[in-house]
Design a protein around this motif. Structure first.
Motif, mmCIF file in Angstrom:
data_model
loop_
_atom_site.group_PDB
_atom_site.id
_atom_site.type_symbol
_atom_site.label_atom_id
_atom_site.label_comp_id
_atom_site.label_asym_id
_atom_site.label_seq_id
_atom_site.Cartn_x
_atom_site.Cartn_y
_atom_site.Cartn_z
ATOM 1 N N ARG A 8 -61.544 2.808 -23.146
ATOM 2 C CA ARG A 8 -62.410 3.637 -24.311
ATOM 3 C C ARG A 8 -63.504 3.997 -24.530
ATOM 4 O O ARG A 8 -63.873 3.839 -26.563
ATOM 5 N N THR A 44 -57.875 4.205 -30.215
ATOM 6 C CA THR A 44 -58.991 3.282 -31.355
ATOM 7 C C THR A 44 -60.419 3.014 -29.793
ATOM 8 O O THR A 44 -59.424 2.819 -28.507
ATOM 9 N N ASP A 47 -65.497 1.169 -29.517
ATOM 10 C CA ASP A 47 -66.342 0.804 -30.897
ATOM 11 C C ASP A 47 -65.677 1.154 -32.543
ATOM 12 O O ASP A 47 -66.398 1.169 -33.246
ATOM 13 N N GLU A 48 -64.446 0.680 -32.515
ATOM 14 C CA GLU A 48 -63.437 0.725 -33.084
ATOM 15 C C GLU A 48 -63.333 1.935 -34.211
ATOM 16 O O GLU A 48 -62.762 2.128 -35.119
ATOM 17 N N THR A 49 -63.661 3.139 -33.296
ATOM 18 C CA THR A 49 -63.626 4.424 -34.205
ATOM 19 C C THR A 49 -62.607 5.087 -33.596
ATOM 20 O O THR A 49 -61.807 4.826 -32.523
#
Length: 182
Positions: A8, A44, A47-49
């Motif tokens: 991811r 997602t 890096d949580e973006t």
């Protein structure tokens, strides 16, 4: 690049996919499909973006893929999938047109029923997108001409095939549409 996508790290995957091309590598169909799926669903990232933030870079990568291997249908299909999910009709139309052109140039659609069915389906998708985009009558006349050329090329040996029937229905639909607007 594939590992980065699996982890991811979408931005890194796009970068590595592009870098692979710059160093003489070939387009990676599975990487493109995984990235297009992630971006279309805005998954997602590590890096949580949201993955949607790499949309411009992915568009560029897919454009390179279609330029390097224009006869590879999966590159066109992945690009079309992505733009239908994230883009506008203005983004989809050139891709559908390019896909149809590549199929016409690479498939033996005048002698193979399955190939003709693929070309017929691509033409139908392009016409539908042109309707949805509200294209002017001149563009629709050009599409009617293209459909007529396709039908004429298929009439000799594949006139009774499913693809030829699809083209006949498409030609009739275009004719009716042009009659209505003129």
């Amino acid at each position: 690049a594939a590992l980065a996508a699996d982890l991811r790290l979408f931005s890194e995957a796009v970068f590595r996919g592009r870098r692979c091309l710059e160093t003489g590598g070939t387009p990676d169909k599975s990487l493109a499909a995984v990235l297009a799926d992630a971006v279309s669903k805005n998954k997602t990232a590590a890096d949580e973006t949201g993955a949607r933030r790499v949309l411009p870079q992915l568009r560029e990568l897919l454009q390179l893929y279609t330029q390097i291997e224009p006869s590879e249908p999966s590159h066109w299909q992945t690009s079309i999938f992505l733009e239908r999910a994230c883009g506008t009709p203005a983004h989809v139309l050139p891709l559908l047109s390019g896909h149809l052109s590549s199929l016409r140039a690479t498939l033996n659609w005048t002698a193979d029923a399955a190939a003709l069915a693929s070309v017929s389906e691509a033409a139908a998708q392009l016409v539908e997108a042109k309707y949805d985009a509200g294209c002017p009558p001149a563009e629709m006349r050009e599409m009617a001409k293209t459909t007529g050329e396709l039908l004429h090329g298929a009439e000799g040996t594949l006139g009774a095939s499913e693809g030829a029937e699809g083209l006949r229905m498409l030609a009739t639909r275009l004719r009716r549409h042009l009659d209505d607007v003129e």
